[in-house]
Design a protein around this motif. Structure first.
Motif, PDB file in Angstrom:
ATOM      1  N   ASN A 101       0.686  -1.195   0.027  1.00 33.83           N
ATOM      2  CA  ASN A 101       0.085  -0.030   0.320  1.00 33.83           C
ATOM      3  C   ASN A 101       0.905   1.264  -0.007  1.00 33.83           C
ATOM      4  O   ASN A 101       0.635   2.198   0.725  1.00 33.83           O
ATOM      5  CB  ASN A 101      -0.785   0.132   1.199  1.00 33.83           C
ATOM      6  CG  ASN A 101      -1.876  -1.238   1.228  1.00 33.83           C
ATOM      7  OD1 ASN A 101      -2.331  -1.620   0.000  1.00 33.83           O
ATOM      8  ND2 ASN A 101      -2.077  -1.598   2.367  1.00 33.83           N
ATOM      9  N   ALA A 102       2.034   1.494  -0.637  1.00 34.60           N
ATOM     10  CA  ALA A 102       2.885   2.338  -0.727  1.00 34.60           C
ATOM     11  C   ALA A 102       2.067   3.672  -1.678  1.00 34.60           C
ATOM     12  O   ALA A 102       1.569   3.307  -2.602  1.00 34.60           O
ATOM     13  CB  ALA A 102       4.198   2.088  -1.548  1.00 34.60           C
ATOM     14  N   ARG A 103       2.120   4.858  -1.094  1.00 30.77           N
ATOM     15  CA  ARG A 103       1.654   5.796  -1.767  1.00 30.77           C
ATOM     16  C   ARG A 103       2.463   7.085  -1.275  1.00 30.77           C
ATOM     17  O   ARG A 103       3.142   7.273  -0.321  1.00 30.77           O
ATOM     18  CB  ARG A 103       0.074   6.210  -1.269  1.00 30.77           C
ATOM     19  CG  ARG A 103      -0.134   6.601   0.220  1.00 30.77           C
ATOM     20  CD  ARG A 103      -1.354   6.128   1.021  1.00 30.77           C
ATOM     21  NE  ARG A 103      -1.180   4.671   0.975  1.00 30.77           N
ATOM     22  CZ  ARG A 103      -0.912   4.044   2.120  1.00 30.77           C
ATOM     23  NH1 ARG A 103      -0.987   4.883   3.270  1.00 30.77           N
ATOM     24  NH2 ARG A 103      -0.882   2.746   2.263  1.00 30.77           N
ATOM     25  N   THR A 104       2.539   8.115  -2.269  1.00 37.38           N
ATOM     26  CA  THR A 104       2.694   9.374  -1.872  1.00 37.38           C
ATOM     27  C   THR A 104       1.710  10.300  -1.505  1.00 37.38           C
ATOM     28  O   THR A 104       0.563  10.229  -1.687  1.00 37.38           O
ATOM     29  CB  THR A 104       3.447  10.208  -3.012  1.00 37.38           C
ATOM     30  OG1 THR A 104       2.707  10.049  -4.044  1.00 37.38           O
ATOM     31  CG2 THR A 104       4.891   9.133  -3.715  1.00 37.38           C
ATOM     32  N   ILE A 105       2.488  11.397  -0.515  1.00 35.95           N
ATOM     33  CA  ILE A 105       1.406  12.124   0.118  1.00 35.95           C
ATOM     34  C   ILE A 105       2.126  13.330   0.506  1.00 35.95           C
ATOM     35  O   ILE A 105       3.271  13.405   0.850  1.00 35.95           O
ATOM     36  CB  ILE A 105       0.793  11.483   1.561  1.00 35.95           C
ATOM     37  CG1 ILE A 105      -0.104  12.378   2.255  1.00 35.95           C
ATOM     38  CG2 ILE A 105       1.833  11.226   2.537  1.00 35.95           C
ATOM     39  CD1 ILE A 105      -1.011  11.767   3.592  1.00 35.95           C
ATOM     40  N   VAL A 106       1.537  14.459   0.294  1.00 34.43           N
ATOM     41  CA  VAL A 106       2.023  15.833   0.573  1.00 34.43           C
ATOM     42  C   VAL A 106       2.113  15.946   2.358  1.00 34.43           C
ATOM     43  O   VAL A 106       1.108  15.458   2.973  1.00 34.43           O
ATOM     44  CB  VAL A 106       1.246  17.022   0.153  1.00 34.43           C
ATOM     45  CG1 VAL A 106       1.431  16.922  -1.363  1.00 34.43           C
ATOM     46  CG2 VAL A 106       0.116  16.931   0.456  1.00 34.43           C
ATOM     47  N   PRO A 107       3.018  16.634   3.002  1.00 32.54           N
ATOM     48  CA  PRO A 107       3.176  16.595   4.376  1.00 32.54           C
ATOM     49  C   PRO A 107       1.970  17.141   5.097  1.00 32.54           C
ATOM     50  O   PRO A 107       1.481  16.728   6.089  1.00 32.54           O
ATOM     51  CB  PRO A 107       4.260  17.628   4.581  1.00 32.54           C
ATOM     52  CG  PRO A 107       5.149  17.461   3.323  1.00 32.54           C
ATOM     53  CD  PRO A 107       4.325  17.031   2.332  1.00 32.54           C
ATOM     54  N   SER A 108       1.071  18.012   4.451  1.00 31.92           N
ATOM     55  CA  SER A 108       0.121  18.828   4.976  1.00 31.92           C
ATOM     56  C   SER A 108      -1.239  17.870   5.172  1.00 31.92           C
ATOM     57  O   SER A 108      -1.904  18.015   6.036  1.00 31.92           O
ATOM     58  CB  SER A 108      -0.172  20.130   4.200  1.00 31.92           C
ATOM     59  OG  SER A 108      -0.648  19.830   2.707  1.00 31.92           O
ATOM     60  N   LYS A 109      -1.109  16.674   4.500  1.00 32.92           N
ATOM     61  CA  LYS A 109      -2.138  15.897   4.535  1.00 32.92           C
ATOM     62  C   LYS A 109      -2.125  14.409   5.662  1.00 32.92           C
ATOM     63  O   LYS A 109      -2.617  13.691   5.737  1.00 32.92           O
ATOM     64  CB  LYS A 109      -2.421  15.030   3.062  1.00 32.92           C
ATOM     65  CG  LYS A 109      -2.797  16.133   2.105  1.00 32.92           C
ATOM     66  CD  LYS A 109      -4.184  16.694   2.301  1.00 32.92           C
ATOM     67  CE  LYS A 109      -4.717  17.793   1.017  1.00 32.92           C
ATOM     68  NZ  LYS A 109      -5.823  18.021   1.822  1.00 32.92           N
ATOM     69  N   LEU A 110      -0.729  14.677   6.012  1.00 33.48           N
ATOM     70  CA  LEU A 110      -0.347  13.625   7.122  1.00 33.48           C
ATOM     71  C   LEU A 110      -1.288  13.655   8.131  1.00 33.48           C
ATOM     72  O   LEU A 110      -1.222  14.874   8.650  1.00 33.48           O
ATOM     73  CB  LEU A 110       1.265  13.545   7.321  1.00 33.48           C
ATOM     74  CG  LEU A 110       1.728  12.379   8.020  1.00 33.48           C
ATOM     75  CD1 LEU A 110       1.555  11.177   6.824  1.00 33.48           C
ATOM     76  CD2 LEU A 110       3.248  12.408   8.143  1.00 33.48           C
ATOM     77  N   LEU A 111      -1.656  12.813   8.791  1.00 31.03           N
ATOM     78  CA  LEU A 111      -2.344  12.873  10.048  1.00 31.03           C
ATOM     79  C   LEU A 111      -1.647  13.537  11.348  1.00 31.03           C
ATOM     80  O   LEU A 111      -0.420  13.095  11.441  1.00 31.03           O
ATOM     81  CB  LEU A 111      -2.862  11.456  10.766  1.00 31.03           C
ATOM     82  CG  LEU A 111      -3.874  10.686   9.867  1.00 31.03           C
ATOM     83  CD1 LEU A 111      -3.843   9.202  10.435  1.00 31.03           C
ATOM     84  CD2 LEU A 111      -5.081  11.310   9.630  1.00 31.03           C
ATOM     85  N   GLN A 112      -2.356  14.226  11.833  1.00 32.91           N
ATOM     86  CA  GLN A 112      -1.571  15.156  12.902  1.00 32.91           C
ATOM     87  C   GLN A 112      -0.815  14.402  13.945  1.00 32.91           C
ATOM     88  O   GLN A 112       0.382  14.400  14.282  1.00 32.91           O
ATOM     89  CB  GLN A 112      -2.375  15.979  13.739  1.00 32.91           C
ATOM     90  CG  GLN A 112      -1.743  16.987  14.689  1.00 32.91           C
ATOM     91  CD  GLN A 112      -1.058  18.361  13.846  1.00 32.91           C
ATOM     92  OE1 GLN A 112      -1.456  18.569  12.889  1.00 32.91           O
ATOM     93  NE2 GLN A 112      -0.026  18.610  14.597  1.00 32.91           N
ATOM     94  N   GLU A 113      -1.487  13.308  14.279  1.00 34.13           N
ATOM     95  CA  GLU A 113      -0.757  12.312  15.338  1.00 34.13           C
ATOM     96  C   GLU A 113       0.486  11.531  14.586  1.00 34.13           C
ATOM     97  O   GLU A 113       1.152  11.008  15.486  1.00 34.13           O
ATOM     98  CB  GLU A 113      -1.851  11.270  15.741  1.00 34.13           C
ATOM     99  CG  GLU A 113      -2.410  10.375  14.780  1.00 34.13           C
ATOM    100  CD  GLU A 113      -3.860  10.945  14.247  1.00 34.13           C
ATOM    101  OE1 GLU A 113      -4.579   9.978  13.993  1.00 34.13           O
ATOM    102  OE2 GLU A 113      -3.858  12.229  14.421  1.00 34.13           O
TER     103      GLU A 113
END
Length: 349
Positions: A101-113
């Motif tokens: 389940n590898a995926r790219t994500i921008v830092p702002s979309k990472l869960l706060q926790e």
């Protein structure tokens, strides 16, 4: 099925391999929490963020040379590194170490926790021994002097050979790091021709973080000129000392005679060929052969004055034939530097 929270981001195709090479664990508590990896020539920090009964979730952030140095020196936090990234990689690792389940994500979309604290510095009380070792290495500037009549192939050959010798010394000097020891053992387990020698010298860059690679700061040629490098100064000094050992004609005569004697013995004992699919010559050595080959190894160490490397070299646990193959590959590159030095075209200062 994973019970971890669903994250946004673009999925990476399943057939695309995540060819990261483990370098060192930086924070460890009942398992790695923050680790340094490499892919090609780039550094990446893996940090653990979540788990369920079957998976561990990891976030991967690229880290540049300067930022990595500051993180190891405790002047830059992991949170700052993440905030500077354009894209992060997230994946789940199974107990069999499969990445899913590898995926790219921008830092702002990472869960706060999932985000490290603003105070997420690599303090000594959480840093591993490997992290402290990486941080304490003496990185500095070093110049290779250039002079005389040089051609473009000379300008290419000198840095290439120097880099290979530097990788050799880096490997011996960092055997206490599991990633380095594993890489050397992998290259040397079965010696199948020249490809092993190339891998041994250049392949070590896969476990050499950017902060320890020999980086060109300046290349200037006007007879005289220089190549200015940023590297680990202790290994630059080792290369210079070793080359100087065989610069005098008498010493070079001894080293060349030893080189010739070894290959005469190889031919006599039918050890001159490389290992084949039929088996390893190292595994078929007799006790007499082991004794003779070990004597050659001792003579080599005496000629190049490597008493300070003896323990590290023996620590590899290699048989004497593999030891000699490794040393002879080094020597063939060392005498290239020796030739340039004797001709006055380079100076190792």
């Amino acid at each position: 099925m994973s019970k971890l929270p669903v994250l946004p981001g673009a999925l990476i195709p399943k057939n695309e391999k995540l060819n990261f090479i483990w370098n060192a664990d930086l924070v460890f508590y009942d398992g790695p929490l923050v680790s340094l990896f490499k892919k090609d020539d780039d550094d990446f920090i893996f940090f653990w963020v979540d788990a369920d009964s079957r998976h561990n979730r990891w976030v991967v952030t690229p880290v540049g040379r300067a930022d990595l140095a500051q993180y190891l020196e405790k002047t830059l936090s992991l949170r700052s590194i993440i905030d500077r990234a354009e894209l992060l990689l997230v994946f789940e690792a199974t107990k069999q170490a499969q990445r899913k389940n590898a995926r790219t994500i921008v830092p702002s979309k990472l869960l706060q926790e999932y985000l490290p604290d603003q105070d997420s510095f690599l303090y000594d009380n959480i840093a591993t021994d490997a992290a402290l070792q990486l941080a304490s290495a003496d990185v500095g500037k070093y110049r290779i002097g250039l002079d005389g009549e040089l051609y473009i192939d000379d300008i290419a050959a000198v840095p290439r050979v120097y880099q290979q010798l530097y990788s050799f010394h880096y490997g011996l000097g960092n055997l206490d790091r599991a990633a380095v020891r594993s890489a050397l053992n992998r290259f040397l387990t079965s010696w199948k021709g020249g490809i092993n020698a190339v891998n041994m010298f250049t392949g070590l860059r896969g476990v050499t973080p950017s902060i320890h690679r020999a980086r060109v700061l300046e290349l200037h040629y006007a007879s005289p000129g220089h190549i200015e490098l940023e590297l680990l100064k202790e290994f630059a000094a080792d290369i210079a000392r070793t080359c100087q050992q065989i610069v005098p004609a008498a010493s070079y005569g001894k080293s060349e005679k030893l080189y010739s004697d070894i290959y005469v013995y190889f031919r006599k004992e039918q050890l001159s060929g490389f290992d084949s699919d039929g088996g390893s010559a190292s595994q078929r050595l007799t006790s007499m052969q082991r004794k003779a080959l070990s004597k050659f190894v001792d003579q080599y160490f005496e000629i190049v004055n490597w008493a300070h490397y003896k323990d590290e070299f023996q620590g590899l646990g290699l048989d004497p034939l593999t030891q000699l193959r490794m040393l002879l590959a080094y020597y063939r590159r060392l005498r290239v530097l020796r030739r340039y030095s004797v001709e006055g075209k380079i100076s190792l200062v």
